[in-house]
Design a protein around this motif. Structure first.
Motif, PDB file in Angstrom:
ATOM      1  N   UNK A 108      42.597  46.976  48.660  1.00 41.91           N
ATOM      2  CA  UNK A 108      41.365  46.990  49.462  1.00 41.91           C
ATOM      3  C   UNK A 108      41.087  45.601  50.012  1.00 41.91           C
ATOM      4  N   UNK A 109      40.276  45.532  51.041  1.00 39.05           N
ATOM      5  CA  UNK A 109      40.002  44.233  51.654  1.00 39.05           C
ATOM      6  C   UNK A 109      38.887  43.482  50.940  1.00 39.05           C
ATOM      7  N   UNK A 110      39.035  42.178  50.918  1.00 37.20           N
ATOM      8  CA  UNK A 110      37.955  41.261  50.553  1.00 37.20           C
ATOM      9  C   UNK A 110      37.955  40.160  51.605  1.00 37.20           C
ATOM     10  N   UNK A 111      37.040  40.270  52.564  1.00 38.63           N
ATOM     11  CA  UNK A 111      36.950  39.284  53.644  1.00 38.63           C
ATOM     12  C   UNK A 111      38.247  39.183  54.437  1.00 38.63           C
ATOM     13  N   UNK A 112      38.886  40.322  54.666  1.00 35.53           N
ATOM     14  CA  UNK A 112      40.082  40.346  55.502  1.00 35.53           C
ATOM     15  C   UNK A 112      41.380  40.045  54.798  1.00 35.53           C
ATOM     16  N   UNK A 113      41.343  39.919  53.479  1.00 36.30           N
ATOM     17  CA  UNK A 113      42.582  39.695  52.726  1.00 36.30           C
ATOM     18  C   UNK A 113      42.472  40.388  51.377  1.00 36.30           C
ATOM     19  N   UNK A 114      43.465  40.209  50.516  1.00 35.84           N
ATOM     20  CA  UNK A 114      43.479  40.932  49.251  1.00 35.84           C
ATOM     21  C   UNK A 114      42.423  40.417  48.272  1.00 35.84           C
ATOM     22  N   UNK A 115      41.963  41.281  47.347  1.00 40.37           N
ATOM     23  CA  UNK A 115      41.002  40.849  46.332  1.00 40.37           C
ATOM     24  C   UNK A 115      41.675  39.987  45.264  1.00 40.37           C
ATOM     25  N   UNK A 116      40.863  39.247  44.533  1.00 45.72           N
ATOM     26  CA  UNK A 116      41.374  38.320  43.524  1.00 45.72           C
ATOM     27  C   UNK A 116      42.165  39.030  42.433  1.00 45.72           C
ATOM     28  N   UNK A 117      41.778  40.268  42.126  1.00 48.42           N
ATOM     29  CA  UNK A 117      42.489  41.003  41.075  1.00 48.42           C
ATOM     30  C   UNK A 117      43.959  41.180  41.434  1.00 48.42           C
ATOM     31  N   UNK A 118      44.210  41.569  42.678  1.00 46.16           N
ATOM     32  CA  UNK A 118      45.591  41.761  43.130  1.00 46.16           C
ATOM     33  C   UNK A 118      46.309  40.413  43.235  1.00 46.16           C
ATOM     34  N   UNK A 119      45.622  39.399  43.727  1.00 41.65           N
ATOM     35  CA  UNK A 119      46.227  38.077  43.868  1.00 41.65           C
ATOM     36  C   UNK A 119      46.651  37.528  42.505  1.00 41.65           C
ATOM     37  N   UNK A 120      45.816  37.706  41.509  1.00 39.31           N
ATOM     38  CA  UNK A 120      46.164  37.215  40.174  1.00 39.31           C
ATOM     39  C   UNK A 120      47.400  37.926  39.637  1.00 39.31           C
ATOM     40  N   UNK A 121      47.465  39.236  39.851  1.00 39.74           N
ATOM     41  CA  UNK A 121      48.632  39.988  39.371  1.00 39.74           C
ATOM     42  C   UNK A 121      49.906  39.493  40.040  1.00 39.74           C
ATOM     43  N   UNK A 122      49.853  39.274  41.353  1.00 47.17           N
ATOM     44  CA  UNK A 122      51.030  38.782  42.068  1.00 47.17           C
ATOM     45  C   UNK A 122      51.371  37.358  41.642  1.00 47.17           C
ATOM     46  N   UNK A 123      50.335  36.525  41.462  1.00 47.46           N
ATOM     47  CA  UNK A 123      50.581  35.148  41.023  1.00 47.46           C
ATOM     48  C   UNK A 123      51.244  35.114  39.659  1.00 47.46           C
TER      49      UNK A 123
END
Length: 206
Positions: A84-99
């Motif tokens: 889902x979008x958060x300000x036009x990009x991915x949410x922190x939950x997804x970013x943390x998983x990818x990181x």
């Protein structure tokens, strides 16, 4: 045989519903095994949102879905990300998983795997296209092969109606207050995306 993983994050359930449609589309391709998993929620978000009935109900509806792991990513030959979008990009939950998957990146364990992205926004211009495009960047760093949703296979995109869908991937509109439900055409496009990803994964797996 091709193995398709559908990892998603969903606060209010819209991406969860779309994820099930993507998974169903992939399952309809003969010889495809599909696994649906959710990206873990932050404890601080659970606490902050605990007074919102819609959020609590949506989380309860996802209780039976296993949380995504790095081994799931290793298992898969095709991955359809629900972001889902958060300000036009991915949410922190997804970013943390990818990181946290840096070890997979370092070892090239996701290189050559097919990938797709589907999303949801609160409004028509809430970032459906930018979210998919910006989310594609880490997928390319992982060495994955992007599978979009072309107009030839997805005529529903050619409309002035307020629905989801773009050549970048399937999408839906949740409404400014999150009360909207995916249009049936959104589900159709999500199923097509799942099927297309599965077919590409099959060919790459050969």
């Amino acid at each position: 045989m091709a193995k398709v993983l559908v990892p998603y994050y969903s606060a209010y359930g819209h991406i969860y519903e779309m994820a099930k449609a993507v998974a169903k589309g992939a399952e309809e391709v003969e010889g495809t095994e599909v696994k649906l998993v959710k990206i873990p929620e932050f404890d601080v978000v659970k606490q902050a949102m605990s007074s919102q009935d819609a959020y609590v109900q949506a989380q309860d509806n996802q209780d039976d879905v296993a949380e995504a792991t790095h081994d799931d990513l290793r298992w898969a030959e095709g991955i359809a990300w629900g972001i889902p979008t958060r300000y036009g990009s991915m949410p922190a939950q997804m970013k943390q998983f990818l990181d946290s998957a840096g070890g997979l990146w370092a070892n090239g364990e996701l290189e050559g795997k097919a990938t797709s992205i589907f999303t949801s926004t609160g409004s028509v211009h809430g970032g459906q296209e930018t979210t998919i495009i910006t989310s594609l960047i880490p997928m390319l760093h992982f060495g994955m092969i992007f599978v979009g949703l072309p107009y030839g296979e997805n005529p529903e995109q050619l409309t002035t109606d307020g629905i989801g869908g773009s050549p970048y991937g399937a999408s839906t509109i949740s409404g400014p207050d999150g009360s909207a439900s995916p249009d049936e055409r959104d589900f159709v496009m999500a199923k097509r995306l799942g099927a297309r990803l599965a077919k590409v994964a099959h060919k790459l797996n050969q």
